[in-house]
Design a protein around this motif. Sequence first.
Motif, PDB file in Angstrom:
ATOM      1  N   SER A 168       0.836  -1.207   0.000  1.00 23.11           N
ATOM      2  CA  SER A 168       0.000   0.000   0.000  1.00 23.11           C
ATOM      3  C   SER A 168       0.866   1.250   0.000  1.00 23.11           C
ATOM      4  O   SER A 168       0.600   2.221  -0.724  1.00 23.11           O
ATOM      5  N   ARG A 216       0.834   3.826  -3.075  1.00 28.30           N
ATOM      6  CA  ARG A 216       0.361   5.173  -2.745  1.00 28.30           C
ATOM      7  C   ARG A 216       1.378   6.225  -3.174  1.00 28.30           C
ATOM      8  O   ARG A 216       1.008   7.284  -3.679  1.00 28.30           O
ATOM      9  N   TRP A 225      -5.227  -6.442  -2.474  1.00 29.27           N
ATOM     10  CA  TRP A 225      -5.922  -5.463  -1.626  1.00 29.27           C
ATOM     11  C   TRP A 225      -5.334  -4.074  -1.836  1.00 29.27           C
ATOM     12  O   TRP A 225      -6.060  -3.080  -1.949  1.00 29.27           O
ATOM     13  N   ARG A 280      -6.386  -2.635  -5.209  1.00 30.35           N
ATOM     14  CA  ARG A 280      -7.802  -2.223  -5.236  1.00 30.35           C
ATOM     15  C   ARG A 280      -8.045  -0.980  -4.382  1.00 30.35           C
ATOM     16  O   ARG A 280      -8.972  -0.214  -4.641  1.00 30.35           O
ATOM     17  N   ASP A 281      -7.228  -0.778  -3.351  1.00 34.11           N
ATOM     18  CA  ASP A 281      -7.339   0.461  -2.577  1.00 34.11           C
ATOM     19  C   ASP A 281      -7.022   1.673  -3.444  1.00 34.11           C
ATOM     20  O   ASP A 281      -7.652   2.726  -3.315  1.00 34.11           O
ATOM     21  N   GLN A 282      -6.016   1.544  -4.313  1.00 35.80           N
ATOM     22  CA  GLN A 282      -5.624   2.658  -5.177  1.00 35.80           C
ATOM     23  C   GLN A 282      -6.537   2.799  -6.390  1.00 35.80           C
ATOM     24  O   GLN A 282      -6.855   3.918  -6.807  1.00 35.80           O
ATOM     25  N   TRP A 283      -6.938   1.673  -6.976  1.00 37.33           N
ATOM     26  CA  TRP A 283      -7.760   1.675  -8.186  1.00 37.33           C
ATOM     27  C   TRP A 283      -8.938   0.735  -7.947  1.00 37.33           C
ATOM     28  O   TRP A 283      -8.914  -0.442  -8.340  1.00 37.33           O
ATOM     29  N   PRO A 284     -10.004   1.215  -7.284  1.00 40.96           N
ATOM     30  CA  PRO A 284     -11.114   0.349  -6.856  1.00 40.96           C
ATOM     31  C   PRO A 284     -11.791  -0.419  -7.985  1.00 40.96           C
ATOM     32  O   PRO A 284     -12.361  -1.488  -7.749  1.00 40.96           O
ATOM     33  N   ASP A 285     -11.742   0.104  -9.206  1.00 43.13           N
ATOM     34  CA  ASP A 285     -12.423  -0.558 -10.321  1.00 43.13           C
ATOM     35  C   ASP A 285     -11.504  -1.478 -11.116  1.00 43.13           C
ATOM     36  O   ASP A 285     -11.935  -2.079 -12.104  1.00 43.13           O
ATOM     37  N   HIS A 320     -11.308 -12.613  -0.267  1.00 45.45           N
ATOM     38  CA  HIS A 320     -11.795 -11.592  -1.195  1.00 45.45           C
ATOM     39  C   HIS A 320     -13.245 -11.827  -1.617  1.00 45.45           C
ATOM     40  O   HIS A 320     -13.778 -11.068  -2.426  1.00 45.45           O
ATOM     41  N   GLU A 341     -15.643  -8.954  -1.526  1.00 43.25           N
ATOM     42  CA  GLU A 341     -15.396  -7.841  -2.439  1.00 43.25           C
ATOM     43  C   GLU A 341     -16.265  -7.996  -3.689  1.00 43.25           C
ATOM     44  O   GLU A 341     -16.479  -9.114  -4.170  1.00 43.25           O
TER      45      GLU A 341
END
Length: 301
Positions: free
Chosen positions: A50, A54, A78, A81-86, A106, A109
């Motif tokens: 992360s 980030r 994870w 997906r935190d940075q690019w949710p789609d 997952h 999710e």
Amino acid sequence: MPRGPLAASVERLIGRYREGGAAKTPILAGATDVLAYALYRMPATLAACSNMLRRSAFHLPDITTVTDIGGGTGAAAWAARDQWPDASVTVLDQVVAALQLGRALHAAEPGGVDFTRWQAGSAIPAADLVTISYVLSELDQAAQSELVKAALGAAHRAVAIIEPGTPSGHGRILMARQALLDAGWQLVAPCPHQLDCPVRQPDWCHFSARVERSSMHRQLKGGELGHEDEKFSYVVAVPGGVGAPEVSDRPARVLRHPGKRKGLVELQLCRPDGTASREVVTKRQGAAYKDARDVRWGDAW
């Protein structure tokens, strides 16, 4: 599962990670090892990945697909997906039990993460971003080079590689860094330049991510503190310089915890000119001093 076997597995896994070098057999040997890994190592891997993404994400604005090589139970997924949710993420690993647990974790999710069995040397699915998280230490030098080369061939927009923040981990990152440069890729993080790394032995370039420990985490590792700091080394690059700012526009990178004393802050910096040196910011410098009081290890300066 009883805690005794889990604790024993954690102790064995810690020993394997500390030994370093190429593993003759998979580090995760079965369901107990996989669960032990998820409880004691996955939080640290997630925190480090992360932190890496980030600090790199502003260079990588259009990531819609991610392939994570050797992703185990899905920590890097994870983080992505935190940075690019789609984004759609494909996690590759050779350990079936790890893939099964990752898939279960997952499951809540809303889609987007696929866990796929993969063996070293097999084809890597193409993606905007290819990540290699804590895998190189399990391979011999020739296999490390082949894996980095394969990641370059599969990545459309970026490659991100992360290893433990140890001298040997930094050595593997330096190998990967040189392979990226030799292939004509441009470094975007953490390096503010495309020159030789100025951090020399016995020092090494690494960063830190804070990990909040659960009660189970503390019990299995025999720790008392509610947190630990995961040290890591990494490199992120894009092909041919697309999406990266000019070297002259790069900020420096803070290489250590800033030293803060009354009226001054001491920073150890990696600079755009390819040097590493100390900078002292004093209270007389006004706004710069206020910024320096807030800057953290790993930040741009």
